[in-house]
Design a protein around this motif. Structure first.
Motif, PDB file in Angstrom:
ATOM      1  N   GLY A 124      28.762  64.895  55.258  1.00 35.10           N
ATOM      2  CA  GLY A 124      28.024  65.660  56.517  1.00 35.10           C
ATOM      3  C   GLY A 124      29.240  66.476  58.051  1.00 35.10           C
ATOM      4  O   GLY A 124      28.894  66.405  58.955  1.00 35.10           O
ATOM      5  N   GLU A 125      30.343  65.591  58.018  1.00 33.11           N
ATOM      6  CA  GLU A 125      31.437  65.751  58.326  1.00 33.11           C
ATOM      7  C   GLU A 125      33.289  66.195  57.835  1.00 33.11           C
ATOM      8  O   GLU A 125      32.621  65.566  56.744  1.00 33.11           O
ATOM      9  CB  GLU A 125      31.872  64.022  59.442  1.00 33.11           C
ATOM     10  CG  GLU A 125      30.788  63.941  59.783  1.00 33.11           C
ATOM     11  CD  GLU A 125      30.072  63.974  61.210  1.00 33.11           C
ATOM     12  OE1 GLU A 125      31.109  64.597  61.879  1.00 33.11           O
ATOM     13  OE2 GLU A 125      28.961  64.336  61.508  1.00 33.11           O
ATOM     14  N   THR A 126      33.636  66.892  59.111  1.00 37.29           N
ATOM     15  CA  THR A 126      35.236  67.628  58.431  1.00 37.29           C
ATOM     16  C   THR A 126      35.982  66.009  58.485  1.00 37.29           C
ATOM     17  O   THR A 126      37.535  66.113  57.704  1.00 37.29           O
ATOM     18  CB  THR A 126      35.154  67.802  59.270  1.00 37.29           C
ATOM     19  OG1 THR A 126      35.311  67.723  60.150  1.00 37.29           O
ATOM     20  CG2 THR A 126      34.553  69.590  59.047  1.00 37.29           C
ATOM     21  N   GLU A 127      36.025  65.045  59.150  1.00 36.75           N
ATOM     22  CA  GLU A 127      37.070  63.712  58.977  1.00 36.75           C
ATOM     23  C   GLU A 127      36.138  63.299  59.545  1.00 36.75           C
ATOM     24  O   GLU A 127      35.608  63.266  60.404  1.00 36.75           O
ATOM     25  CB  GLU A 127      38.628  64.446  59.609  1.00 36.75           C
ATOM     26  CG  GLU A 127      38.071  64.097  61.750  1.00 36.75           C
ATOM     27  CD  GLU A 127      37.153  65.346  61.565  1.00 36.75           C
ATOM     28  OE1 GLU A 127      37.126  66.030  62.864  1.00 36.75           O
ATOM     29  OE2 GLU A 127      37.863  66.684  61.149  1.00 36.75           O
ATOM     30  N   PHE A 128      36.271  61.797  59.442  1.00 34.68           N
ATOM     31  CA  PHE A 128      36.665  60.220  60.146  1.00 34.68           C
ATOM     32  C   PHE A 128      37.400  59.636  60.987  1.00 34.68           C
ATOM     33  O   PHE A 128      38.461  59.730  60.412  1.00 34.68           O
ATOM     34  CB  PHE A 128      36.029  59.352  59.175  1.00 34.68           C
ATOM     35  CG  PHE A 128      35.715  57.943  59.867  1.00 34.68           C
ATOM     36  CD1 PHE A 128      34.860  57.941  60.076  1.00 34.68           C
ATOM     37  CD2 PHE A 128      36.702  56.937  59.080  1.00 34.68           C
ATOM     38  CE1 PHE A 128      34.516  55.858  60.825  1.00 34.68           C
ATOM     39  CE2 PHE A 128      36.196  55.591  59.857  1.00 34.68           C
ATOM     40  CZ  PHE A 128      35.131  55.502  60.832  1.00 34.68           C
ATOM     41  N   ILE A 129      37.604  59.343  61.854  1.00 28.43           N
ATOM     42  CA  ILE A 129      38.825  59.354  63.230  1.00 28.43           C
ATOM     43  C   ILE A 129      37.614  58.180  63.586  1.00 28.43           C
ATOM     44  O   ILE A 129      36.783  58.581  64.566  1.00 28.43           O
ATOM     45  CB  ILE A 129      38.691  60.199  64.220  1.00 28.43           C
ATOM     46  CG1 ILE A 129      39.779  61.312  63.394  1.00 28.43           C
ATOM     47  CG2 ILE A 129      40.009  59.842  65.113  1.00 28.43           C
ATOM     48  CD1 ILE A 129      40.014  62.510  64.255  1.00 28.43           C
ATOM     49  N   ALA A 130      38.326  56.697  64.257  1.00 29.28           N
ATOM     50  CA  ALA A 130      37.972  55.830  64.766  1.00 29.28           C
ATOM     51  C   ALA A 130      39.070  54.734  65.420  1.00 29.28           C
ATOM     52  O   ALA A 130      40.392  55.031  64.739  1.00 29.28           O
ATOM     53  CB  ALA A 130      36.801  54.640  63.688  1.00 29.28           C
ATOM     54  N   ASN A 131      38.890  54.213  66.461  1.00 29.60           N
ATOM     55  CA  ASN A 131      39.671  53.423  67.106  1.00 29.60           C
ATOM     56  C   ASN A 131      39.371  52.425  67.369  1.00 29.60           C
ATOM     57  O   ASN A 131      38.232  51.716  68.261  1.00 29.60           O
ATOM     58  CB  ASN A 131      39.359  53.444  68.390  1.00 29.60           C
ATOM     59  CG  ASN A 131      40.262  55.009  68.610  1.00 29.60           C
ATOM     60  OD1 ASN A 131      40.104  56.229  68.810  1.00 29.60           O
ATOM     61  ND2 ASN A 131      41.765  55.485  68.324  1.00 29.60           N
ATOM     62  N   PRO A 132      39.523  51.521  66.191  1.00 34.49           N
ATOM     63  CA  PRO A 132      39.223  49.692  66.512  1.00 34.49           C
ATOM     64  C   PRO A 132      39.037  49.105  67.416  1.00 34.49           C
ATOM     65  O   PRO A 132      38.772  47.429  66.920  1.00 34.49           O
ATOM     66  CB  PRO A 132      39.529  49.921  64.522  1.00 34.49           C
ATOM     67  CG  PRO A 132      40.363  50.201  65.096  1.00 34.49           C
ATOM     68  CD  PRO A 132      40.054  51.619  65.312  1.00 34.49           C
ATOM     69  N   GLU A 133      40.246  49.469  68.003  1.00 33.23           N
ATOM     70  CA  GLU A 133      41.093  48.373  68.600  1.00 33.23           C
ATOM     71  C   GLU A 133      41.858  49.054  69.717  1.00 33.23           C
ATOM     72  O   GLU A 133      42.353  50.121  68.921  1.00 33.23           O
ATOM     73  CB  GLU A 133      41.736  47.434  68.497  1.00 33.23           C
ATOM     74  CG  GLU A 133      42.723  47.839  67.458  1.00 33.23           C
ATOM     75  CD  GLU A 133      43.846  45.700  66.977  1.00 33.23           C
ATOM     76  OE1 GLU A 133      43.901  44.827  67.776  1.00 33.23           O
ATOM     77  OE2 GLU A 133      43.463  45.541  66.155  1.00 33.23           O
ATOM     78  N   PRO A 134      41.904  49.047  71.316  1.00 36.60           N
ATOM     79  CA  PRO A 134      42.990  49.462  71.585  1.00 36.60           C
ATOM     80  C   PRO A 134      44.609  49.645  70.975  1.00 36.60           C
ATOM     81  O   PRO A 134      45.452  49.187  70.323  1.00 36.60           O
ATOM     82  CB  PRO A 134      43.596  49.007  73.187  1.00 36.60           C
ATOM     83  CG  PRO A 134      42.243  48.018  73.292  1.00 36.60           C
ATOM     84  CD  PRO A 134      41.772  47.659  71.969  1.00 36.60           C
ATOM     85  N   GLY A 135      45.115  50.888  70.678  1.00 36.09           N
ATOM     86  CA  GLY A 135      46.173  50.878  70.081  1.00 36.09           C
ATOM     87  C   GLY A 135      46.342  51.645  68.692  1.00 36.09           C
ATOM     88  O   GLY A 135      47.393  52.167  67.843  1.00 36.09           O
ATOM     89  N   VAL A 136      45.449  51.859  68.068  1.00 31.63           N
ATOM     90  CA  VAL A 136      44.914  52.276  66.546  1.00 31.63           C
ATOM     91  C   VAL A 136      44.060  52.986  65.879  1.00 31.63           C
ATOM     92  O   VAL A 136      42.982  53.045  66.975  1.00 31.63           O
ATOM     93  CB  VAL A 136      44.597  50.680  65.904  1.00 31.63           C
ATOM     94  CG1 VAL A 136      43.980  50.789  64.161  1.00 31.63           C
ATOM     95  CG2 VAL A 136      45.686  48.865  66.355  1.00 31.63           C
ATOM     96  N   THR A 137      44.081  53.510  65.797  1.00 30.55           N
ATOM     97  CA  THR A 137      43.609  55.056  64.984  1.00 30.55           C
ATOM     98  C   THR A 137      43.299  55.246  63.765  1.00 30.55           C
ATOM     99  O   THR A 137      44.801  54.829  62.921  1.00 30.55           O
ATOM    100  CB  THR A 137      44.083  56.358  66.121  1.00 30.55           C
ATOM    101  OG1 THR A 137      44.291  56.262  67.238  1.00 30.55           O
ATOM    102  CG2 THR A 137      42.901  57.434  65.588  1.00 30.55           C
ATOM    103  N   ILE A 138      42.225  54.699  63.017  1.00 31.81           N
ATOM    104  CA  ILE A 138      41.991  55.606  61.709  1.00 31.81           C
ATOM    105  C   ILE A 138      41.801  56.909  61.299  1.00 31.81           C
ATOM    106  O   ILE A 138      40.916  57.428  62.077  1.00 31.81           O
ATOM    107  CB  ILE A 138      40.784  55.295  61.275  1.00 31.81           C
ATOM    108  CG1 ILE A 138      41.528  52.869  61.275  1.00 31.81           C
ATOM    109  CG2 ILE A 138      40.244  55.039  59.659  1.00 31.81           C
ATOM    110  CD1 ILE A 138      40.105  52.137  61.097  1.00 31.81           C
ATOM    111  N   VAL A 139      42.411  57.972  61.283  1.00 32.55           N
ATOM    112  CA  VAL A 139      42.237  58.720  59.989  1.00 32.55           C
ATOM    113  C   VAL A 139      41.876  59.016  59.106  1.00 32.55           C
ATOM    114  O   VAL A 139      43.076  58.786  57.556  1.00 32.55           O
ATOM    115  CB  VAL A 139      43.295  60.026  60.712  1.00 32.55           C
ATOM    116  CG1 VAL A 139      43.332  61.475  60.476  1.00 32.55           C
ATOM    117  CG2 VAL A 139      43.621  59.445  62.159  1.00 32.55           C
ATOM    118  N   ASN A 140      41.131  59.135  58.487  1.00 34.99           N
ATOM    119  CA  ASN A 140      40.442  59.126  56.931  1.00 34.99           C
ATOM    120  C   ASN A 140      39.544  59.819  56.633  1.00 34.99           C
ATOM    121  O   ASN A 140      38.850  61.109  57.414  1.00 34.99           O
ATOM    122  CB  ASN A 140      40.184  58.475  56.175  1.00 34.99           C
ATOM    123  CG  ASN A 140      40.526  57.564  54.976  1.00 34.99           C
ATOM    124  OD1 ASN A 140      40.787  58.529  54.551  1.00 34.99           O
ATOM    125  ND2 ASN A 140      40.681  56.569  54.820  1.00 34.99           N
TER     126      ASN A 140
END
Length: 372
Positions: free
Chosen positions: A336-352
């Protein structure tokens, strides 16, 4: 001693490379860490299609067009063959033609047109003309050889922007600003994790909570076609109309889906829709299927490849159908989504989770992520 860098990127597939480019363009010193000697995941196991026609109107279509313009800028500099192939969606049944006509009537910004069979014949010598009602023609699509592109982009980024690469180096631990890669401690200002289907290694609790899953596809490649034979536009037919979200708003799509379910249930069962592209060596790339789950089978099914070939031969002909390679690829997908982006802690970005559209969307998405 801890080595300090500005921007660190985990993964040298197309998503990681796109973020390396976007960060380097902003003037950051970028370092990429890839667990393998060269990226070997879904980024090299696809058609190499840059496919704006498949993205729905609005932000995603604009992202695809931006990605295309970046490919046009980067490919010549990197020595990557970029074919402005365009695409043909072929219709042999009235319900397929209904979807194409509704798409043209209800969307704008694609520059696509409906062609008659006679017009189609001037575009491609590969199309099966018997029973053809018409086709959707778009000149926006392009193709690269993903194996060539993923192999050459690191050298381009290194030479053009000074991006540093550490291949065969696994990132095993992150606690920003610190992380461990290849058993060595590093420190960075920003960390982007672009690890593709290998998403369990870092922040596993984030991925468990996200409901992200995996998609396995099966693909094939023919021998180089004899006599310098050219496919020209990438080809697809009615099944593809049921796959891409750009057609999802068409009310006529329900009738097409119902007919496919009744006549050929094996296609929706295995998520099959058939695309055809050609690389610079003259080899034709064929596929694909879609099997979903966190632990897809490593074993390919001969029946799926046969279903693909059977359907292919209803709309395309080549001088040689001799298959020289078969393989499967696995990519991450968030339903249902076109990408997965998360910020698990400051300064870190997950792009998947680009859901198989990495070649089409990664460059544009990376610019958006770096702009935030």
């Amino acid at each position: 001693m801890t080595d300090k860098i500005e921007v660190a990127i985990v993964g040298a597939g197309i998503v990681g490379l796109a973020h390396a480019l976007a960060a380097a363009k902003k003037g950051f010193k970028v370092t990429v860490f890839e667990r393998n000697p060269q990226a070997v995941g879904a980024s090299i196991r696809n058609f190499g299609m840059i496919w704006p026609i498949g993205q729905p109107t609005g932000a995603l279509h604009e992202r695809a067009k931006r990605s295309k313009s970046i490919w046009q800028e980067v490919a010549p500099k990197a020595g990557i063959h970029l074919d402005p192939s365009g695409s043909l969606h072929l219709a042999y049944r009235q319900d397929e033609m209904d979807v194409l006509e509704e798409f043209i009537a209800t969307t704008s910004g694609y520059g696509a047109t409906i062609l008659t069979p006679k017009q189609v014949e001037t575009k491609s010598q590969a199309v099966v003309m018997e029973g053809l009602l018409g086709a959707l023609w778009s000149d926006q699509e392009m193709t690269v050889d993903p194996r060539e592109a993923i192999a050459k982009l690191p050298g381009f980024l290194q030479q053009e922007y000074g991006v540093e690469f550490h291949f065969g180096t696994v990132v095993t631990e992150v606690s920003h600003p610190n992380f461990v890669a290849g058993g060595k401690k590093w420190s960075c200002d920003r960390l982007y994790i672009c690890s593709g289907s290998d998403f369990e290694t870092l922040y596993p609790e984030i991925y468990t909570a996200s409901n992200i899953t995996k998609t396995k596809l099966q693909m094939m490649r023919t021998v180089a076609q004899p006599g310098n034979w050219k496919l020209n536009p990438c080809l697809c037919a009615g099944l593809t109309l049921t796959h891409y979200n750009s057609f999802a708003h068409c009310q006529s799509l329900d009738a097409l889906k119902t007919r496919i379910e009744e006549e050929t249930p094996q296609y929706p069962l295995w998520g099959i829709h058939v695309l055809v592209s050609q690389n610079a060596q003259g080899e034709v790339i064929l596929g694909d299927s879609h099997e979903y789950g966190l632990n897809p089978s490593p074993f390919d099914k001969a029946e799926i490849n046969q279903y693909v070939l059977d359907y292919l031969k209803t709309f395309a002909r080549f001088p040689s159908f001799e298959i020289t390679e078969t393989w499967n690829g696995v990519y991450a997908k968030l339903p249902g989504e076109t990408e997965f982006i998360a910020n698990p802690e400051p300064g870190v970005t997950i792009v998947n989770g680009l859901s198989g559209a990495g070649m089409t969307l990664s460059f544009g998405l990376a610019e958006e992520v770096l702009a935030d």
